[in-house]
Design an enzyme around this catalytic site. Structure first.
Site, PDB file in Angstrom:
ATOM      1  N   ASP A  80      18.691 -91.211   7.893  1.00 57.24           N
ATOM      2  CA  ASP A  80      20.135 -91.429   7.724  1.00 57.24           C
ATOM      3  C   ASP A  80      20.537 -91.214   6.269  1.00 57.24           C
ATOM      4  O   ASP A  80      21.330 -91.969   5.714  1.00 57.24           O
ATOM      5  CB  ASP A  80      20.520 -92.840   8.199  1.00 57.24           C
ATOM      6  CG  ASP A  80      22.021 -92.948   8.501  1.00 57.24           C
ATOM      7  OD1 ASP A  80      22.693 -91.894   8.560  1.00 57.24           O
ATOM      8  OD2 ASP A  80      22.512 -94.069   8.670  1.00 57.24           O
ATOM      9  N   LYS A 131      23.598-109.967   3.970  1.00 59.74           N
ATOM     10  CA  LYS A 131      24.113-109.416   5.212  1.00 59.74           C
ATOM     11  C   LYS A 131      23.884-110.448   6.302  1.00 59.74           C
ATOM     12  O   LYS A 131      22.746-110.858   6.528  1.00 59.74           O
ATOM     13  CB  LYS A 131      23.332-108.132   5.537  1.00 59.74           C
ATOM     14  CG  LYS A 131      24.104-107.051   6.244  1.00 59.74           C
ATOM     15  CD  LYS A 131      23.150-105.972   6.754  1.00 59.74           C
ATOM     16  CE  LYS A 131      23.325-104.642   6.050  1.00 59.74           C
ATOM     17  NZ  LYS A 131      22.592-103.532   6.712  1.00 59.74           N
TER      18      LYS A 131
END
Lengths: 412, 331
Positions: free
Chosen positions: A136, A43
């Site tokens: 989340d 990432k």
């Protein structure tokens, strides 16, 4: 000091492969770690001259994942800056639970569902034991590796809990997975919020569609009450004291069995304990793992044998049949998932925009070109709520302008 | 995070005294070499963590002569500078009324940073402020860089410029454990241990406060790089208990050991606590005169003393602050 010289690292250690996705945070690409031969996902997060320095979400993810080491939690292999980007190196994961749930070619046996749920809860138990809330939990944050192992990912909203009187924002989780206490605006909450979301995921595995698809926070509570009945004060004494508490018209609870006709008695019992209204009474993750649902047959399918969609790498964009394009099941991203500075809680520490997790963005970008206006699968049954199916959110042009605007603001 | 046993802190950041010395020596040695080669030691840092060494001054004929006049700092002198800024760090945190936890995290960040670098390579004032900023962020008590800069009238862009190199030097191990939490935990345990009534609760509170002050002192030594936070907490409580006389400390210790299935023996634990105490006793703040002298030396190592360089840098920082104010307008 050699390891502090990152300029060689990408070249020296990681061989770049194809791009996997792109989002507001930057790019995710596949790479080979030449030191281990392992396939990894990198990432890339732009650093830039931002007012508040290094991205908060990235920092949260790094600091927590560095300390977490569990077969059911994504491994952060490395983190380093390189040419104006912060690079986070993760183990490579083939797919995620959302893709499994929505793939209509896949049949999930009770043992498969049990296995996926058990791995989810094991990962979560590891977090809770170390006083970390994930905040989340949703199917597309549960990634699935080449050997079928499910791993919790995206710790960008996660945080440490357990300090007395520490207050948190209630603007966490995608709405469909948000616990009722959060929807009523509680500022002090605990691991129960993750349990509720895990229950939603359990239900989604059983139903093969998101269980409680509210179109607003108010509507979300309405959906919850329609499924389990309006909570009485004896069921949840603290409810009326919550900051955003509003009285809902009384609705009785339909029998749970009517909502999940195919589930076993054990599954229903566990589900109802995870969906307990009062967070103090809600079952803990550890207790859930010890529930007889997991010790009674059918046994958990071993991860390697779990059904999962063909790995993404095999699909070339040109091969995709537009009619078979994936359908985004996530709720529309809230324009602001977190409220900066609201009530002064958590300061403006949350103003760092959430880095969109790579996987959802990857999927969304595919949607743009292929499955944009796909109708909802007709097999879905919404009749239990006597409602029309909600509009299935897909990413539309308005969302894209929003993303662009966000991008302009962040990286000028 | 309550799992010190599996933490990066325990696995990577607790050293033997010899290892610490080796690390200090390596950083000092590298700075000496840079000084010899380039005539200055200070590194330029960019927002993305990239570094550049000072450019060798080849043109000036007198450079060789000049270089020979600039003397590098010794390890002891470096230590004095660090001591000075660590005290400053505590002061700044107190003025901002930050919780102890943030102060401790910032201090540990600062100490770990200077395990990798010499004060001749990175200005400790800047690194100290960046460590405070980073600690606020990591402990989820965010204070904006601008606010922090304003509070102490420093350029906040410099804080942001150093942020990445700080994280990188910490090897991105950002969760650190301070002894303060352990003091609270052990005091609670003590309550049970001596079956405290109302009166004793008052004394226990006083005991805890004294221990906390004791820990403040330990945090300024090399202690946090040598001992786990639990042992530092116990050392603080032992000293405090000697003053308040609340429990029989030896039997308290053996109770803890028996409960925790500890891998340490009583003798080992006592030895560690004694060692921590001796670090506190050995701690010495340099005199103002000494500091002034070292600071002058340090400045010439940085290459900031020469007239030209000073001007150049001044211009640069002006340019930067202009840029950052533009940015503020844009956002």
């Amino acid at each position: 000091m050699a390891e502090l010289d990152p300029s060689k690292k990408v070249a020296d250690r990681y061989l770049k492969r194809e791009v996997l996705g792109e989002g507001t945070y930057g790019v995710v690409y596949k790479a080979i770690d030449t030191q281990t031969g392992q396939t990894v996902a990198i990432k890339k997060i732009r650093i830039g001259k931002q007012k508040e320095g290094v991205n908060f979400t990235a920092l949260r993810e790094i600091k927590l994942l560095k300390e977490l080491n569990d077969p059911n939690i994504i491994e952060l292999i490395d983190a380093f800056p390189h040419k104006g980007n912060l690079h986070l190196v993760f183990e490579f994961m083939e797919t995620d639970l959302e893709a499994v749930i929505r793939d209509r070619n896949i049949f999930l046996s009770p043992g498969d569902i049990k296995s996926y749920l058990q791995m989810t809860l094991k990962g979560l138990a590891h977090c809770h034991k170390r006083w970390i809330l994930h905040r989340d939990m949703k199917p597309n944050n549960l990634l699935i590796g080449p050997n079928g192992q499910l791993k919790l990912a995206d710790f960008g909203l996660a945080r440490i809990f357990g300090s007395p009187d520490r207050r948190f924002t209630h603007q966490v989780f995608a709405r469909w997975y948000r616990a009722p206490e959060l929807l009523f605006g509680t500022k002090q909450y605990g691991p129960g919020v993750d349990v509720w979301a895990a229950a939603c995921i359990f239900a989604e595995l059983l139903l093969r569609r998101p269980f409680l698809q509210g179109s607003s926070d108010i509507d979300q509570l309405g959906k919850i009450f329609a499924a389990f009945g309006t909570p009485s004060s004896s069921q949840w004494p603290d409810m009326v004291y919550l900051p955003d508490y509003v009285e809902y018209q009384y609705v009785p609870s339909p029998p749970l069995r009517s909502l999940f006709p195919m589930a076993s008695d054990d599954a229903l019992d566990l589900l109802s304990k995870m969906f307990t209204y009062d967070p103090k009474e809600r079952i803990s993750v550890q207790q859930a793992l010890e529930h007889r649902y997991f010790s009674c047959p059918p046994l958990c399918t071993i991860p390697d044998k779990l059904p999962r969609p063909p790995p993404k790498k095999e699909t070339k964009a040109s091969d995709l049949n537009p009619n078979e394009g994936p359908i985004v099941l996530s709720p529309p991203r809230k324009t602001r998932r977190v409220m900066p500075g609201r009530d002064g809680l958590e300061g403006n520490s949350l103003q760092g925009d959430k880095i969109d997790d790579n996987h959802s963005n990857f999927k969304q970008s595919i949607d743009d070109t292929t499955g944009k206006n796909d109708p909802a699968p007709m097999s879905l049954d919404f009749s239990v709520f006597g409602l029309k199916p909600p509009n299935r959110p897909t990413i539309n042009s308005a969302d894209k302008t929003h993303l662009k605007r966000k991008l302009d603001l962040e990286f000028q | 995070m309550a799992d010190f046993m599996t933490s990066t802190h325990r696995a990577k950041w607790i050293f033997s005294p010899q290892k610490l010395v080796e690390k200090y020596e390596a950083a000092n040695q590298r700075a000496r070499q840079t000084l010899e080669k380039c005539g200055a030691t200070l590194m330029e840092v960019d927002v993305d963590g990239s570094l550049s060494y000072p450019e060798p001054q080849t043109t000036a004929n007198d450079s060789a002569e000049k270089h020979s006049r600039i003397k590098p700092l010794s390890i002891e002198e470096e230590q004095c500078i660090k001591v000075f800024y660590e005290n400053k760090l505590q002061e700044v945190c107190k003025n901002f009324h930050f919780p102890h936890k943030i102060q401790a995290t910032a201090l540990i960040f600062f100490k770990r940073f200077y395990l990798q670098w010499s004060v001749m390579e990175h200005q400790p004032k800047n690194i100290m402020l960046t460590c405070i900023y980073a600690a606020c962020k990591i402990e989820e008590n965010h204070v904006s860089a601008e606010e922090l800069g304003k509070g102490i009238s420093q350029d906040h862009q410099m804080i942001l410029n150093n942020e990445m190199i700080v994280y990188q030097s910490l090897e991105f191990d950002l969760i650190v454990y301070a002894p303060y939490r352990s003091v609270v935990g052990f005091t609670d345990y003590m309550k049970e241990f001596c079956n405290a009534g109302e009166d004793e609760l008052q004394t226990l509170k006083a005991l805890q406060n004294t221990a906390t002050l004791e820990i403040d002192k330990m945090m300024l030594t090399d202690g946090p790089l040598l001992f786990p936070p639990g042992q530092m907490a116990l050392a603080g409580l032992r000293t405090s208990n000697a003053l308040h006389n609340v429990v029989d400390f030896d039997s308290f210790l053996s109770r803890i050991l028996s409960h925790q299935n500890s891998m340490h023996t009583m003798a080992e634990l006592q030895e560690s606590l004694d060692a921590i105490d001796s670090w506190v006793r050995k701690y010495r703040s340099p005199s103002e005169k000494e500091l002034k002298h070292i600071n002058r030396k340090l400045k010439s190592c940085w290459g900031l003393s020469s007239h030209d360089e000073g001007k150049k840098r001044e211009k640069k920082s002006k340019h930067k602050s202009k840029k950052s104010s533009n940015e503020a307008q844009n956002t």
